[in-house]
Design a protein around this motif. Structure first.
Motif, mmCIF file in Angstrom:
data_model
loop_
_atom_site.group_PDB
_atom_site.id
_atom_site.type_symbol
_atom_site.label_atom_id
_atom_site.label_comp_id
_atom_site.label_asym_id
_atom_site.label_seq_id
_atom_site.Cartn_x
_atom_site.Cartn_y
_atom_site.Cartn_z
ATOM 1 N N MET A 1 0.798 -1.356 -0.008
ATOM 2 C CA MET A 1 0.187 -0.030 0.000
ATOM 3 C C MET A 1 0.850 1.402 -0.063
ATOM 4 O O MET A 1 0.667 2.226 -0.671
ATOM 5 N N VAL B 1 -4.524 1.434 -6.091
ATOM 6 C CA VAL B 1 -5.130 1.384 -4.680
ATOM 7 C C VAL B 1 -6.544 0.591 -4.619
ATOM 8 O O VAL B 1 -6.447 -0.176 -3.757
ATOM 9 N N LYS B 2 -7.552 0.990 -5.430
ATOM 10 C CA LYS B 2 -8.985 0.464 -5.528
ATOM 11 C C LYS B 2 -8.675 -1.067 -5.774
ATOM 12 O O LYS B 2 -9.179 -1.864 -4.958
ATOM 13 N N SER C 1 -6.764 -3.113 -2.982
ATOM 14 C CA SER C 1 -7.777 -3.246 -1.657
ATOM 15 C C SER C 1 -8.874 -4.341 -2.276
ATOM 16 O O SER C 1 -9.222 -5.195 -1.164
ATOM 17 N N LEU C 2 -9.323 -4.063 -3.326
ATOM 18 C CA LEU C 2 -10.632 -5.180 -3.736
ATOM 19 C C LEU C 2 -10.130 -6.698 -3.685
ATOM 20 O O LEU C 2 -10.599 -7.544 -3.268
ATOM 21 N N ARG D 1 0.349 3.972 -3.206
ATOM 22 C CA ARG D 1 -0.185 5.532 -2.727
ATOM 23 C C ARG D 1 0.826 6.454 -3.405
ATOM 24 O O ARG D 1 0.374 7.708 -3.589
ATOM 25 N N TYR E 1 -8.026 0.692 1.839
ATOM 26 C CA TYR E 1 -8.830 1.570 1.029
ATOM 27 C C TYR E 1 -8.673 3.144 1.315
ATOM 28 O O TYR E 1 -8.025 3.893 0.403
ATOM 29 N N THR E 2 -8.712 3.366 2.485
ATOM 30 C CA THR E 2 -9.234 4.829 3.112
ATOM 31 C C THR E 2 -8.010 5.461 3.817
ATOM 32 O O THR E 2 -8.066 6.409 3.888
ATOM 33 N N THR E 3 -7.130 4.811 4.121
ATOM 34 C CA THR E 3 -5.961 4.914 5.051
ATOM 35 C C THR E 3 -6.469 5.256 6.568
ATOM 36 O O THR E 3 -5.925 5.618 7.330
ATOM 37 N N PHE F 1 -9.815 -4.026 4.892
ATOM 38 C CA PHE F 1 -9.971 -3.504 3.550
ATOM 39 C C PHE F 1 -10.327 -2.155 3.699
ATOM 40 O O PHE F 1 -9.559 -1.423 2.909
ATOM 41 N N SER F 2 -11.070 -1.584 4.648
ATOM 42 C CA SER F 2 -11.398 -0.069 4.765
ATOM 43 C C SER F 2 -10.032 0.571 5.035
ATOM 44 O O SER F 2 -9.993 1.775 4.531
#
Length: 119
Positions: free
Chosen positions: A5, A17-18, A21-22, A9, A100-102, A96-97
């Motif tokens: 990650m 990233v998406k 993460s998925l 970034r 994805y969102t940091t 996951f969250s």
């Protein structure tokens, strides 16, 4: 995963990233579901217990807190096992969250509380 990650970034790789993460979420849920299909709940799913191998497959490790889910248990026991299985899935969503969102979520409750504020 944190190492991947960090690299993703930067501006050159941000578009990955998406999908990454998925991928982690999908493969984590597959691995956790396989554990559940064998009648076990992990009970300690977090980023440190989800590892990626060199082929980008997610491996679930550290089964020290795992418990057997009995198929023919009483209703109260069944409910308890269902909650453990649901918690395993919520933990995967929390990981996951975070990827994805940091955002850092300290627990499933923290994740649910912050999610409620968004709804």
């Amino acid at each position: 995963m944190d190492e991947y990650m960090f690299k993703l970034r930067d501006d050159q790789h941000r578009h990955l990233v998406k999908p990454f993460s998925l991928h982690v979420l999908d493969r984590s849920l597959d691995a956790i579901s396989a554990i559940h299909d064998k009648g076990w709940a992990h009970n300690d799913v977090h980023g440190g217990n989800l590892m990626l191998d060199s082929d980008m497959r997610v491996k679930v490790i550290d089964f020290g807190g795992a418990t057997k889910c009995e198929e023919n248990a009483y209703v109260a026991e069944h409910e308890k096992h269902t909650n453990k299985i649901l918690k395993d899935h919520k933990e995967a969503l929390r990981v996951f969250s975070g990827l994805y969102t940091t955002n850092t979520f300290n627990s499933v409750k923290d994740f649910e509380d912050k999610l409620q504020k968004c709804i």
